[in-house]
Design a protein around this motif. Structure first.
Motif, short mmCIF file in Angstrom:
data_model
loop_
_atom_site.label_atom_id
_atom_site.label_comp_id
_atom_site.label_asym_id
_atom_site.label_seq_id
_atom_site.Cartn_x
_atom_site.Cartn_y
_atom_site.Cartn_z
N ARG A 11 0.82 -1.16 0.04
CA ARG A 11 -0.09 0.13 -0.04
C ARG A 11 1.01 1.26 -0.26
O ARG A 11 0.47 2.24 -0.78
CB ARG A 11 -0.73 -0.05 1.30
N ALA A 12 2.06 1.16 0.87
CA ALA A 12 2.88 2.44 0.86
C ALA A 12 3.37 2.46 -0.71
O ALA A 12 3.64 3.78 -0.86
CB ALA A 12 4.11 2.13 1.79
N VAL A 13 3.73 1.91 -1.29
CA VAL A 13 4.04 2.18 -2.93
C VAL A 13 3.09 1.84 -3.81
O VAL A 13 3.28 1.87 -4.98
CB VAL A 13 5.22 1.01 -3.06
N ASN A 14 1.80 2.08 -3.39
CA ASN A 14 0.80 1.96 -4.37
C ASN A 14 0.51 0.82 -5.27
O ASN A 14 0.47 1.06 -6.34
CB ASN A 14 0.54 3.39 -5.34
N LEU A 15 1.10 -0.39 -4.87
CA LEU A 15 1.03 -1.68 -5.78
C LEU A 15 0.06 -2.73 -5.21
O LEU A 15 0.23 -3.87 -5.54
CB LEU A 15 2.43 -2.12 -5.63
N LEU A 16 -0.83 -2.32 -4.08
CA LEU A 16 -1.70 -3.41 -3.57
C LEU A 16 -2.46 -4.17 -4.80
O LEU A 16 -2.40 -5.54 -4.55
CB LEU A 16 -2.66 -2.88 -2.57
N ASP A 17 -2.90 -3.47 -5.52
CA ASP A 17 -3.71 -4.40 -6.76
C ASP A 17 -2.73 -5.16 -7.72
O ASP A 17 -3.56 -5.84 -8.36
CB ASP A 17 -4.41 -3.11 -7.54
N ARG A 18 -1.43 -5.18 -7.35
CA ARG A 18 -0.67 -5.98 -8.38
C ARG A 18 0.07 -7.00 -7.71
O ARG A 18 1.10 -7.54 -8.15
CB ARG A 18 0.40 -5.14 -9.19
N ALA A 19 -0.40 -7.04 -6.38
CA ALA A 19 0.36 -8.20 -5.76
C ALA A 19 0.43 -9.70 -6.24
O ALA A 19 1.19 -10.24 -5.93
CB ALA A 19 -0.65 -8.21 -4.20
N ASP A 20 -0.50 -10.07 -6.93
CA ASP A 20 -0.72 -11.40 -7.47
C ASP A 20 0.19 -11.39 -9.06
O ASP A 20 0.05 -12.60 -9.46
CB ASP A 20 -1.97 -11.88 -7.52
N ASP A 21 0.35 -10.34 -9.40
CA ASP A 21 1.01 -10.32 -10.74
C ASP A 21 2.48 -10.84 -10.72
O ASP A 21 3.24 -10.63 -9.68
CB ASP A 21 1.05 -9.03 -11.32
N PRO A 22 2.93 -11.58 -11.61
CA PRO A 22 4.26 -12.13 -11.76
C PRO A 22 5.16 -10.77 -12.01
O PRO A 22 4.93 -9.81 -12.76
CB PRO A 22 4.40 -12.93 -12.84
N CYS A 23 6.25 -10.88 -11.38
CA CYS A 23 7.09 -9.67 -11.39
C CYS A 23 7.63 -9.35 -12.88
O CYS A 23 7.96 -8.36 -13.36
CB CYS A 23 8.24 -9.62 -10.42
N ARG A 24 7.80 -10.54 -13.55
CA ARG A 24 8.04 -10.30 -14.96
C ARG A 24 7.30 -9.38 -15.81
O ARG A 24 7.54 -8.70 -16.79
CB ARG A 24 8.52 -11.42 -15.59
N SER A 25 5.85 -9.30 -15.39
CA SER A 25 4.85 -8.70 -16.13
C SER A 25 4.91 -6.95 -15.85
O SER A 25 4.32 -6.19 -16.45
CB SER A 25 3.55 -9.15 -15.95
N LEU A 26 5.81 -6.62 -14.69
CA LEU A 26 5.76 -5.34 -14.29
C LEU A 26 6.78 -4.42 -15.06
O LEU A 26 7.87 -4.81 -15.57
CB LEU A 26 6.19 -5.10 -12.78
#
Lengths: 249, 330
Positions: free
Chosen positions: B136-151
């Motif tokens: 939440r502190a880095v505004n990424l809560l909604d991407r928690a389940d995304d694979p890191c390679r997709s970021l």
């Protein structure tokens, strides 16, 4: 369990879980874990099923010995491939430094990496051996079944599997800490995993008569080698060297 | 040391008092090559300290040394209240977090799996809640389940920051956190760092983006193998550059020497290189400026602008680094 100055099993468990999660999604490692063991199981089965019922004892012994050797390639090669990836793989994807900046100790790092390679290797090896025994026991000639199901032979296979895997893992990790390329590490680790197979070959081909005492004795010998290998790898593990390739001044 | 911590991410705990980092004569050599030599400085708790320098200046090696990854060749240091020794390595690493230049994520694992692994390495309780707070502190809560390679690269950097915040560290080392990011992603990271600063997190920031350092840091050290200078950006400007006033007039003044002579706070003058005014050396711009304005009006000059010279941190940095280059070529 958590120990102030000893190993933290929480950290070891975290590392093992991460490694296994990562390996499952690493195509090269997943394919290696899936295909190699099947090849090493099916190949000796074919050899044994092709034996005629009246095959001479010498040919029977040679085929049974060969099958034992093939099955031992599973715990030798599978963890070698996985362990060789363990450090150089982290370095290649840039994850080594973030991990080493956490409170993880060298011992925890090494044991976590080793267990993550050992567990799948042992499970796969025993599964392959179980399937092998089941199929051979159910469908091969009686004299083949008799030879394959000798108690010392089974004991040797069960004892040697984790111990040979242990050697492959420490050799693989040692190579992985010193090389800068995953493929080179895997090739060298596969080669380094071969020497202990000499023992199983001697037992398999009846050069050393497989008795319970011999199996246990050789098993203890392999255990000592594994412990020594672990100590050597632990002594070689230096954060500075892993990150910079240089010894501490 | 008194421990009174205030969490970056959780709001729990207390802020330690006293220096967060004390470095005294620290030197690191790799064989014949010197990475940095005789470096001494202090960083207070709650401070954002910028460590500036060109490539190869020894910034990353300093961070790695203070992060217990490299053993110093000589000198001493205290990090988070503990002497920098091999025996304290685990405890120091427990109290700090380091975000290297590349975030170093397991690309096949999801964002949450990455954070969960590191939470395990720090032996953190209530992992799920901590991961949620960090994301939440880095505004990424909604991407928690995304694979890191997709970021994207910027989002990966944010995951790296979330990972660094997980353990609620006393000191956060950020090594070139905006390196290779586009301006928008870099601005996002700046906002996150600024947010951490407001929450009182001690940050040791290495960068060669001078505007970044000027905007974010309470104090900066300029490094080029040795520590060239240290201080607040405005202090450094004052130390290095004489105070001046820039005067712009519509037409050249008939007798500038007579106009500027004897004015309070004015020590000398010369025509501006742009040709449309004058540069006055002053002891105190606030004292000199009104007197200069009055004198110019009295001399019938059309005064267009009168302002103290502004030197950026970049000017300070370039001045020091160029001095080093000149010294080496001499």
């Amino acid at each position: 369990m958590n120990a102030k100055n000893g190993l933290s099993w929480i950290r070891v468990r975290a590392l093992v879980r991460k490694e296994i999660n990562d390996y499952r999604r690493n195509r090269f490692i997943a394919v290696t874990m899936a295909i190699l063991p099947v090849v090493f199981m099916v190949s000796p089965m074919i050899t044994l099923f092709k034996l005629p019922a009246d095959a001479p004892a010498s040919k029977l012994d040679a085929s049974v010995g060969l099958s034992a050797l093939y099955l031992m390639l599973v715990p030798a090669f599978v963890p070698a491939v996985v362990a060789s990836y363990s450090v150089v793989g982290e370095r290649e994807q840039g994850t080594l430094e973030p991990v080493l900046t956490t409170p993880i100790r060298a011992g925890e790092f090494l044991i976590g990496k080793a267990l993550a390679a050992l567990l799948p290797a042992v499970v796969i090896s025993y599964t392959m051996y179980g399937v092998f025994l089941g199929v051979v026991g159910g469908f091969a000639h009686e004299n083949v079944v008799h030879d394959i199901f000798e108690a010392p032979r089974i004991l040797a296979q069960l004892l040697f599997t984790p111990l040979i895997a242990g050697w492959s893992i420490w050799a693989g990790i040692a190579i992985s800490t010193r090389t800068g390329d995953v493929r080179v590490a895997q090739q060298l680790s596969t080669l380094a995993s071969l020497p202990p197979l000499a023992i199983t070959t001697l037992v398999g081909f009846d050069v050393i008569k497989p008795t319970v005492t011999v199996a246990v004795g050789l098993g203890l010998g392999l255990l000592v080698i594994d412990i020594l290998a672990w100590r050597v790898v632990s002594a070689l593990f230096r954060r500075e060297r892993l990150l910079t390739g240089a010894k501490a001044a | 040391m008194t421990v009174k911590r205030d969490s970056a991410t959780t709001g729990a705990g207390a802020v330690p008092t006293g220096p967060a980092i004390v470095v005294d004569g620290l030197t690191k050599r790799f064989g014949e090559r010197t990475a940095f030599t005789d470096v001494s400085f202090e960083v207070a708790y709650g401070e954002v300290f910028g460590f500036l320098g060109p490539n190869g200046a020894g910034k990353t090696t300093t961070v790695r040394t203070l992060g217990t990854l490299l053993a110093p060749t000589s000198g001493t240091a205290t990090v988070a209240g503990l002497p920098l020794t091999g025996a304290n390595g685990v405890e120091i690493r427990r109290r700090i977090a380091v975000m290297p230049e590349a975030p170093g994520l397991y690309l096949r694992l999801s964002v949450a799996e990455n954070l969960d692994f590191f939470a395990g390495l720090y032996e953190l309780d209530d992992r799920r809640a901590r991961i949620e707070r960090a994301l939440r502190a880095v505004n990424l809560l909604d991407r928690a389940d995304d694979p890191c390679r997709s970021l994207s690269k910027g989002l990966r950097q944010r995951v790296g920051l979330a990972r660094a915040l997980l353990s609620d560290p006393e000191i956060l080392f950020l090594d070139e956190p905006t390196s290779g990011l586009d301006p928008l992603a870099a601005r996002d990271v700046h906002e996150l760092i600024d947010g951490m600063r407001r929450r009182g997190v001690t940050i040791f920031l290495t960068t060669h983006r001078l505007a970044e350092a000027e905007a974010l840091c309470d104090r900066v050290g300029i490094m080029n193998t040795t520590l060239r200078t240290i201080g607040r950006p405005d202090e450094l400007r004052e130390q290095l550059f004489a105070k001046t006033l820039q005067v712009t007039t519509r037409e050249p003044v008939a007798d500038p020497g007579a106009v500027f002579a004897g004015l309070p706070g004015v020590e000398g003058w010369h025509p501006a290189s742009s040709g449309d005014g004058y540069v006055l050396a002053v002891t105190d711009p606030d004292l000199a400026a009104p007197a200069v304005a009055r004198a110019l009006v009295a001399a019938d000059a059309d005064l267009l602008a009168l302002s103290p010279s502004r030197h950026s941190l970049e000017d300070v940095y370039l001045q020091l680094i160029e001095e080093d280059v000149e010294a080496r070529t001499r």
